[in-house]
Every structure is written in C-alpha cells, then in structure tokens.
Motif scaffolding. Structure first.
Motif, PDB file in Angstrom:
ATOM      1  N   GLY A 121     -16.699 -10.016 -13.900  1.00  0.00           N
ATOM      2  CA  GLY A 121     -15.797  -9.185 -14.690  1.00  0.00           C
ATOM      3  C   GLY A 121     -15.469  -7.862 -14.043  1.00  0.00           C
ATOM      4  O   GLY A 121     -14.968  -6.948 -14.705  1.00  0.00           O
ATOM      5  N   ALA A 122     -15.758  -7.726 -12.761  1.00  0.00           N
ATOM      6  CA  ALA A 122     -15.456  -6.478 -12.059  1.00  0.00           C
ATOM      7  C   ALA A 122     -13.945  -6.333 -11.868  1.00  0.00           C
ATOM      8  O   ALA A 122     -13.188  -7.313 -11.928  1.00  0.00           O
ATOM      9  CB  ALA A 122     -16.161  -6.453 -10.705  1.00  0.00           C
ATOM     10  N   LYS A 123     -13.520  -5.114 -11.634  1.00  0.00           N
ATOM     11  CA  LYS A 123     -12.116  -4.849 -11.359  1.00  0.00           C
ATOM     12  C   LYS A 123     -11.889  -4.936  -9.855  1.00  0.00           C
ATOM     13  O   LYS A 123     -12.563  -4.247  -9.080  1.00  0.00           O
ATOM     14  CB  LYS A 123     -11.711  -3.468 -11.860  1.00  0.00           C
ATOM     15  CG  LYS A 123     -10.256  -3.110 -11.551  1.00  0.00           C
ATOM     16  CD  LYS A 123      -9.933  -1.689 -11.976  1.00  0.00           C
ATOM     17  CE  LYS A 123      -8.496  -1.327 -11.607  1.00  0.00           C
ATOM     18  NZ  LYS A 123      -8.176   0.076 -11.969  1.00  0.00           N
ATOM     19  N   ALA A 124     -10.975  -5.783  -9.450  1.00  0.00           N
ATOM     20  CA  ALA A 124     -10.646  -5.934  -8.029  1.00  0.00           C
ATOM     21  C   ALA A 124      -9.211  -5.500  -7.809  1.00  0.00           C
ATOM     22  O   ALA A 124      -8.291  -6.022  -8.443  1.00  0.00           O
ATOM     23  CB  ALA A 124     -10.836  -7.367  -7.570  1.00  0.00           C
ATOM     24  N   SER A 125      -9.012  -4.531  -6.931  1.00  0.00           N
ATOM     25  CA  SER A 125      -7.679  -4.006  -6.650  1.00  0.00           C
ATOM     26  C   SER A 125      -7.275  -4.351  -5.230  1.00  0.00           C
ATOM     27  O   SER A 125      -8.119  -4.617  -4.367  1.00  0.00           O
ATOM     28  CB  SER A 125      -7.650  -2.481  -6.834  1.00  0.00           C
ATOM     29  OG  SER A 125      -7.986  -2.115  -8.151  1.00  0.00           O
ATOM     30  N   VAL A 126      -5.983  -4.356  -5.006  1.00  0.00           N
ATOM     31  CA  VAL A 126      -5.434  -4.602  -3.683  1.00  0.00           C
ATOM     32  C   VAL A 126      -4.139  -3.818  -3.588  1.00  0.00           C
ATOM     33  O   VAL A 126      -3.422  -3.662  -4.585  1.00  0.00           O
ATOM     34  CB  VAL A 126      -5.201  -6.114  -3.448  1.00  0.00           C
ATOM     35  CG1 VAL A 126      -4.192  -6.675  -4.428  1.00  0.00           C
ATOM     36  CG2 VAL A 126      -4.763  -6.388  -2.028  1.00  0.00           C
ATOM     37  N   THR A 127      -3.848  -3.269  -2.410  1.00  0.00           N
ATOM     38  CA  THR A 127      -2.597  -2.538  -2.263  1.00  0.00           C
ATOM     39  C   THR A 127      -1.429  -3.515  -2.359  1.00  0.00           C
ATOM     40  O   THR A 127      -1.537  -4.675  -1.940  1.00  0.00           O
ATOM     41  CB  THR A 127      -2.538  -1.801  -0.914  1.00  0.00           C
ATOM     42  OG1 THR A 127      -2.680  -2.742   0.151  1.00  0.00           O
ATOM     43  CG2 THR A 127      -3.642  -0.762  -0.821  1.00  0.00           C
ATOM     44  N   PRO A 128      -0.296  -3.098  -2.935  1.00  0.00           N
ATOM     45  CA  PRO A 128       0.818  -4.029  -3.147  1.00  0.00           C
ATOM     46  C   PRO A 128       1.309  -4.720  -1.887  1.00  0.00           C
ATOM     47  O   PRO A 128       1.614  -5.916  -1.909  1.00  0.00           O
ATOM     48  CB  PRO A 128       1.906  -3.126  -3.755  1.00  0.00           C
ATOM     49  CG  PRO A 128       1.159  -2.019  -4.409  1.00  0.00           C
ATOM     50  CD  PRO A 128      -0.041  -1.784  -3.534  1.00  0.00           C
ATOM     51  N   GLY A 175      -3.274  -2.215  -7.142  1.00  0.00           N
ATOM     52  CA  GLY A 175      -3.697  -0.828  -7.191  1.00  0.00           C
ATOM     53  C   GLY A 175      -2.628   0.083  -6.644  1.00  0.00           C
ATOM     54  O   GLY A 175      -1.516  -0.347  -6.305  1.00  0.00           O
ATOM     55  N   PRO A 176      -2.916   1.369  -6.536  1.00  0.00           N
ATOM     56  CA  PRO A 176      -1.931   2.295  -5.962  1.00  0.00           C
ATOM     57  C   PRO A 176      -1.662   1.933  -4.508  1.00  0.00           C
ATOM     58  O   PRO A 176      -2.526   1.395  -3.817  1.00  0.00           O
ATOM     59  CB  PRO A 176      -2.624   3.662  -6.082  1.00  0.00           C
ATOM     60  CG  PRO A 176      -4.078   3.343  -6.158  1.00  0.00           C
ATOM     61  CD  PRO A 176      -4.182   2.034  -6.866  1.00  0.00           C
ATOM     62  N   PRO A 177      -0.441   2.199  -4.028  1.00  0.00           N
ATOM     63  CA  PRO A 177      -0.119   1.839  -2.641  1.00  0.00           C
ATOM     64  C   PRO A 177      -1.008   2.532  -1.616  1.00  0.00           C
ATOM     65  O   PRO A 177      -1.188   2.028  -0.517  1.00  0.00           O
ATOM     66  CB  PRO A 177       1.346   2.295  -2.502  1.00  0.00           C
ATOM     67  CG  PRO A 177       1.860   2.412  -3.888  1.00  0.00           C
ATOM     68  CD  PRO A 177       0.704   2.783  -4.738  1.00  0.00           C
ATOM     69  N   LEU A 178      -1.560   3.696  -2.004  1.00  0.00           N
ATOM     70  CA  LEU A 178      -2.382   4.472  -1.060  1.00  0.00           C
ATOM     71  C   LEU A 178      -1.638   4.694   0.247  1.00  0.00           C
ATOM     72  O   LEU A 178      -2.190   4.569   1.341  1.00  0.00           O
ATOM     73  CB  LEU A 178      -3.716   3.766  -0.790  1.00  0.00           C
ATOM     74  CG  LEU A 178      -4.670   3.631  -1.979  1.00  0.00           C
ATOM     75  CD1 LEU A 178      -5.901   2.819  -1.588  1.00  0.00           C
ATOM     76  CD2 LEU A 178      -5.084   4.988  -2.521  1.00  0.00           C
ATOM     77  N   GLU A 179      -0.353   5.019   0.128  1.00  0.00           N
ATOM     78  CA  GLU A 179       0.421   5.252   1.336  1.00  0.00           C
ATOM     79  C   GLU A 179      -0.104   6.471   2.068  1.00  0.00           C
ATOM     80  O   GLU A 179      -0.645   7.406   1.464  1.00  0.00           O
ATOM     81  CB  GLU A 179       1.907   5.446   1.013  1.00  0.00           C
ATOM     82  CG  GLU A 179       2.216   6.623   0.132  1.00  0.00           C
ATOM     83  CD  GLU A 179       2.277   6.252  -1.333  1.00  0.00           C
ATOM     84  OE1 GLU A 179       2.879   7.012  -2.108  1.00  0.00           O
ATOM     85  OE2 GLU A 179       1.707   5.212  -1.704  1.00  0.00           O
ATOM     86  N   LEU A 180       0.044   6.469   3.370  1.00  0.00           N
ATOM     87  CA  LEU A 180      -0.437   7.580   4.182  1.00  0.00           C
ATOM     88  C   LEU A 180       0.361   8.848   3.899  1.00  0.00           C
ATOM     89  O   LEU A 180      -0.194   9.946   3.864  1.00  0.00           O
ATOM     90  CB  LEU A 180      -0.351   7.224   5.663  1.00  0.00           C
ATOM     91  CG  LEU A 180      -1.224   6.042   6.101  1.00  0.00           C
ATOM     92  CD1 LEU A 180      -0.962   5.701   7.557  1.00  0.00           C
ATOM     93  CD2 LEU A 180      -2.697   6.330   5.873  1.00  0.00           C
ATOM     94  N   ALA A 181       1.647   8.704   3.685  1.00  0.00           N
ATOM     95  CA  ALA A 181       2.510   9.824   3.310  1.00  0.00           C
ATOM     96  C   ALA A 181       3.854   9.234   2.913  1.00  0.00           C
ATOM     97  O   ALA A 181       4.206   8.120   3.335  1.00  0.00           O
ATOM     98  CB  ALA A 181       2.672  10.825   4.454  1.00  0.00           C
ATOM     99  N   SER A 182       4.600   9.953   2.103  1.00  0.00           N
ATOM    100  CA  SER A 182       5.958   9.520   1.750  1.00  0.00           C
ATOM    101  C   SER A 182       6.946  10.373   2.548  1.00  0.00           C
ATOM    102  O   SER A 182       6.803  11.597   2.625  1.00  0.00           O
ATOM    103  CB  SER A 182       6.209   9.653   0.254  1.00  0.00           C
ATOM    104  OG  SER A 182       5.962  10.969  -0.188  1.00  0.00           O
ATOM    105  N   VAL A 183       7.939   9.714   3.134  1.00  0.00           N
ATOM    106  CA  VAL A 183       8.836  10.364   4.096  1.00  0.00           C
ATOM    107  C   VAL A 183      10.281  10.066   3.724  1.00  0.00           C
ATOM    108  O   VAL A 183      10.640   8.907   3.461  1.00  0.00           O
ATOM    109  CB  VAL A 183       8.561   9.869   5.529  1.00  0.00           C
ATOM    110  CG1 VAL A 183       9.467  10.587   6.526  1.00  0.00           C
ATOM    111  CG2 VAL A 183       7.096  10.069   5.903  1.00  0.00           C
ATOM    112  N   SER A 184      11.108  11.106   3.690  1.00  0.00           N
ATOM    113  CA  SER A 184      12.557  10.943   3.546  1.00  0.00           C
ATOM    114  C   SER A 184      13.205  11.141   4.912  1.00  0.00           C
ATOM    115  O   SER A 184      12.913  12.134   5.595  1.00  0.00           O
ATOM    116  CB  SER A 184      13.119  11.959   2.558  1.00  0.00           C
ATOM    117  OG  SER A 184      12.759  11.647   1.237  1.00  0.00           O
TER     118      SER A 184
END
Length: 678
Positions: free
Chosen positions: A244-251, A288-297
C-alpha cells in the motif's frame, strides 16, 4: 497509507500563512474605511454582517485554493511562480464576494445601510495580494532553510538503476523544494551491483522489496526502473500493491515505460495482456511532479519545427535535447512561421503574433513573448540574437534569470538602414551588459566581446547532427541534378552572404558545371531581384528557393564544391552541415568561416589572403569580396578534381567531435543550472 509529516505540516502552514494575510488585509481595509467611526457602536450595528462576509470570503478562497491545487508548496518561491497564481485566486475571490454583497443586498436584513465601498474593495484586493505573496515568500525561505538543515524532509526510497536513476537523483538535487531525503537506492533483480554504482542495493524480487518497505516504515517510493527492464518494473509494482505504499514516477519517465511495454514482443507478466499491465501501471504508479531541472522560455527565434533559418535550426536541435535531459522548455513561435502549437518533441510551442514587417517583426514578437513569460513559472528566459536582447532586463526585474546567445554581429548586415543599424547596435551593447550570461557561437565573437566590452562571455558553438550520406534520388527527381555536376550555395539571400560575388565570378568560368543556389529572401526581395538580373542569360545558374529535408541533405552530399562567399557570419550552420556531409568547401577568409575549417580550439587571427600560403586544413579559401580571386580559385579547383576529392569528407570526424549537439546541450544545461539555482 501513512502520510509523512512534511506532507501534512508544510501545506498546513502554507494555508495558515495565506489565511493570515487574507484576514489581515480584510481588517486593514475595514479600518481604513471606518477608522473615524465609534467602534463599539459600529460593531453592534454592522459586526455580524462583516463577520459573515469575512467567513464567506475565507471559504471561497479555500475552495479556490484546493480547486487550483495551490495548497501544494510551489517548486520555486520567486515572483513568476507565486504572484500570478495569487492574483488569479484573489481576483475570483473578490468577484465571488462582490456577487454575495449584491445578491444579499449588502448582507443587511435591517434598516441599517451596509457599506463596503469600491475603494475599500480595491484596498482589500491590493493588500491581500501583497500580504499573501509576502507570506509565501517568507514561507518558501523558511522551508528551504529547513530542508537544507535536514528538517521536515520526506523519506523516500529510489527503485531503479542506470541512467534513469542517475537522472532522477540529479533532478532531486536541483529541486530542493521537494524536500526528499533518500534513505535507500534499490534495484530489484538478480546479480551483483554494477561496477559504476557499487552502493546500489540489489534485492532479488518484489517480496524482498515489500519486506524492506515494511521494515524501514518508508511509505513513499520513486520509481526509476530502466525502460527495457520490465521485469524489475513489475516486481516493484507488486511490492507497492502488497504494502500500500505510494509509488511515484516522473511523467516523462512514465511515458517511456508505457511505450516500452506496448512495444515489447511478449508481456513481462504471465497470463496478463499488455493492456492489463498498462492499466496496472496507471493504477499503482502516481504521476509525481516533473522535477524538471529548470523551466526555460526561448525568445527571439521564429519557432519550431525549423524550416529555414540558422537560429531556428539551432533552437530546434538544442531544445529537443534539453527537454530530454529534464528541462521544461517553452519556445515562442511566430504565427506566419509555423502552424505547430502545443507539445512538439517534448517542447511546448506557443504561437504569438508579431508586427510582420522588416524592422518590427523580431522586436515586436520578442516583446509579446517577454510579457507572456512574466506570467509563467519560468526560471530562465533565453534570448537569441542581439536585437531581442534589449528586452532581457525586463524578466530580471521579476526574478527571472536571462541568457542571450549572440549568433552574429547583426548590425553589420547590409539589409538594415541607418536607424535600424543604430537600434541593433544598441542590442549588441544590451547583450553584453543586461543578461545574467551571454553566449557566443564562435571564438571570434567571444574575442570581439572581450576586446570591445571587457566581458568574458561563454563560448558554446552551434552544433550539427551527423547523418548518413543519402543516395542522390530526390535532387535528380525534383531538379534533374547529377552528382558532382554542380556547385552549391545554401542560405538566406541577403547582401552579407556575398551571393553576388559568386554569380559574378561564376559567369567568367568556361565550365559545364551548374551553380545551384538554395535559399530565398529574408526581407530582402530587392536583393533577390538584383541577383536574378545578374544571372539572367546564363542557364547554368539555378535558383531553387528554400529546400528542406532529404533533398537538402542530398545537395550537401553530392555537390562538387560547396561555396560560402560571406562578408559576415556568426558560425554558419549551413557550412557545418556541408562539412558534415563530406562536402569540399571554398569560403571567404573571414575569421568565422576559417574557424569552422580548422581543428584548433582557438582560431588563428586571419590567414594571409594571398594565393600562395597554404589554406585552412579542411577546406579552401579566397579573399573576402575579391571576385577575381574567387574566379581564379574556382577555375583551379574545377581543373584539379583530385584536390577537391582529397578534401572531401576530411572534416567529418572532427566535426562530429567538436560540434556535437549532445555536448553542446550539456554545456548549455550547466549554464542554466548555474544561474537558475542562485
């Protein structure tokens, strides 16, 4: 499932901070409105009504908070990540509150007049927005300080190995806001740990992983299983199901896992279909959250996918690789350049209008893109070219780091008039002074900025994808061109590219070779008409217009000689592409062209342009702007095909090493992380 303390405490304190700011603003607005009243009498008459309004406002704000999922602590506590969201929630909160006032006739059921004037509403809205933002900034500062000291961190297990695990660990290191404390790194398979990662703990199956989860009391996992190792993936899924643990993975990693599962020849679990297993992944693994290194425009290019334009090809190649590396990239595109909008090869494409004229196209689109960036959660705004860089100071006012890539000295281009040249010259000064970092695509540009502005800017060159030599099919079918029977020039037909030198020199030659010019106008229709008039009467000179894709690759691979007679360049992608396909090249002796033809890390000054000295090691050269010298060089090379053949393909290996896009993307990502985490 037991929830870790940080998952409880941090959102609670964030909500508490918001509500304190909201209510403090409410009472301050009331005080400013009624400070001259007798408070004991005022409370007796109106207190109940204002209390009801305050209660309703708090409830509305909480509903909006959960609806927009703003109870989650943001990954950055910077103005672009906080202010637009707070303004959005306060706008709808105020709108709902005003509707309540009108619907309830001022919330008053007595003969007393209920006062909540428009100035009071404005004061409340401004104060609440400011106080909530201030509270969130303070909360973020304290949160990061706690995480750096090891307090309130969420214990997690990392399950996986190899490149996916290394990528996940890198993302966690650069996302301190997530507050992860890794208590174990595990792979579920047989065999010893890999030599490059001896600290990786190996468990034989999902049952052993389930036992470890129960023993460690850690109820949160992050999955980074290799996409090709589906057995390890489903052993992990079985452990998650049993505990029953929570398992996350980046999208992005989840999409990779599903793709490999659907492409597998046989299902990795007996008696289960692929469709059932995909459903199981969706049931057991949380995105889970994308955990991106940084967001860039990315601002200043015409857009992607690239059709014509060196900057556009640079942006397309670079952003695709940065997105795969873990960055969240948004490229602003111009309406007339592409119909693509949304996700493309992992990159978000946003189309915005521009004033589509020669002088206002780039700067107007860059202004709209800059304003759009200010309301986005962006870490870095990356401007391309000198003109758009005059806007690079605006994002810095809002806490966004800025980078400018200089692709050439644009003010020297002949298509600009005197006023436009001065404006672009201002862009050159801006690119040296205003951004956090400046990138030059060539050593000569780097030297130019060092000598003129005393600033040491970063050198990151253009790159080139190495492809197989294609057979000559499309160029023969479309244009009737035979291999090694034509000279080639590729690029925008603007004066600084020197096409007029080439046409004039070619017309003096006695040869059956054809001159093929692949390119078109770039706000330079008059110049293109001039070139066609120069070529009139000579059937050997052919204008193909812009050529793309496989046909262009064939032209690069099967020409007799590629010629670049430029007066001005940054670092020409067309020249690099020609070299990558094995072309023998003849270039004008400007420093930027010669830099592309020698392996030394630092280019020589500029070689002596007289005919006698030996030319650059991977090509031929002539004196810039000298039609007679160009004509002599062409005559010599047409009469000596053995020399041309010796030079053909000579540069492919070192082009692969020096202008490798993967290496260039890594250097750019390091620069982004260097400034984004400050």
């Amino acid at each position: 499932m037991r929830i870790s303390r940080p998952q409880i405490f941090l959102p609670f304190f964030l909500l508490l901070s918001d509500l304190v700011g909201l209510n403090l603003a409410f009472f301050t607005a009331l005080y400013l409105r009624f400070y001259y009243h007798n408070w004991s009498d005022w409370i007796g008459k109106y207190g109940t009504y204002y209390f009801n309004l305050l209660l309703a406002t708090n409830l509305i704000y909480l509903v909006l908070l959960f609806y927009y999922k703003e109870w989650r602590f943001p990954r950055r506590f910077k103005p672009p990540f906080v202010v637009p969201r707070v303004i959005k929630m306060m706008f709808f909160t105020m709108l709902a509150s005003v509707m309540l006032i009108f619907l309830s006739q001022g919330l008053s059921r007595t003969s007393y007049v209920f006062h909540f004037s428009r100035p009071t509403l404005v004061a409340f809205w401004v104060l609440a927005t400011g106080l909530i933002c201030l509270g969130r900034f303070l909360f973020g500062f304290l949160q990061i300080a706690f995480f750096r000291k090891g307090f309130l961190q969420r214990p997690i297990l990392l399950v996986g190995e190899g490149a996916p695990l290394a990528d996940l660990e890198r993302r966690l290191r650069h996302n301190i806001w997530f507050g992860a404390r890794v208590i174990g790194r595990i792979a579920v398979r047989s065999g010893p740990p890999p030599e490059e990662d001896p600290e990786l703990e190996i468990l034989p199956d999902g049952a052993a992983l389930a036992a470890l989860i129960r023993k460690s009391h850690c109820r949160e996992l992050f999955v980074a299983a290799p996409p090709g190792d589906l057995a390890q993936l489903f052993e992990t899924v079985e452990a998650v199901r049993s505990t029953g643990a929570k398992a996350s993975v980046t999208p992005d990693h989840f999409q990779l896992l599903v793709s490999h599962l659907l492409m597998a020849e046989t299902p990795p679990v007996q008696d289960r279909t692929k469709e059932d297993l995909v459903y199981e992944l969706y049931q057991r693994l949380s995105l889970g959250p994308p955990l991106e290194l940084a967001s860039v425009s990315v601002i200043g290019s015409k857009g992607i996918p690239a059709t014509f334009g060196g900057i556009e090809r640079h942006v397309a190649e670079l952003t695709n690789r940065l997105a795969r590396e873990g960055f969240l990239i948004q490229v602003y595109a111009r309406h007339y350049y592409t119909n693509m909008e949304g996700r493309f090869q992992g990159v978000q494409v946003t189309r915005l209008p521009s004033v589509h004229t020669k002088h206002l196209d780039a700067i107007s689109h860059s202004l709209f893109a800059t304003l759009h960036t200010l309301i986005q959660p962006v870490d870095v705004a990356h401007y391309h070219a000198q003109g758009p860089s005059v806007l690079s100071w605006i994002p810095r006012l809002f806490g966004i780091r800025t980078v400018v890539t200089v692709h050439g000295l644009d003010w020297k281009r002949e298509k600009w008039g005197r006023f436009a040249t001065r404006c672009i010259r201002l862009g050159e000064l801006a690119s040296a002074r205003l951004p956090n970092r400046t990138i030059a695509v060539s050593r000569s540009l780097q030297n130019y900025y060092r000598h003129h502005y005393g600033r040491e800017i970063r050198y990151i060159p253009n790159g080139i994808p190495m492809k197989k030599i294609p057979p000559a099919k499309e160029m023969e079918r479309q244009f009737g061109l035979k291999p090694r029977r034509f000279l080639l020039l590729v690029g925008r037909l603007v004066p600084e590219k020197g096409c007029h030198y080439l046409i004039e020199a070619f017309r003096k030659l006695d040869t059956e070779m054809e001159l093929v010019i692949a390119g078109g106008s770039s706000h330079s229709d008059d110049y293109l008409d001039y070139l066609k008039r120069m070529a009139s009467g000579d059937d050997r000179i052919r204008f193909l217009g812009y050529v793309y894709g496989e046909t262009l690759e064939e032209l690069y691979a099967h020409n007799y000689l590629y010629i670049q007679p430029s007066d001005l360049e940054g670092l020409s992608i067309a020249l690099l592409e020609a070299l990558s396909f094995g072309s023998a090249v003849l270039v004008s002796d400007i420093e930027e062209n010669l830099e592309a033809l020698q392996e030394e890390e630092l280019p020589a000054a500029v070689w002596d342009a007289s005919p006698s000295p030996e030319g650059p090691p991977h090509g031929f050269r002539f004196r810039r702007g000298d039609v007679e010298d160009l004509s002599r060089r062409l005559t010599h090379l047409l009469e000596n095909p053995a020399e041309v053949e010796t030079m053909r393909g000579k540069a492919r290996d070192w082009i692969r090493r020096r202008y490798d896009w993967d290496r260039i993307a890594r250097e750019t990502s390091e620069l982004y992380l260097e400034i984004a985490n400050k």
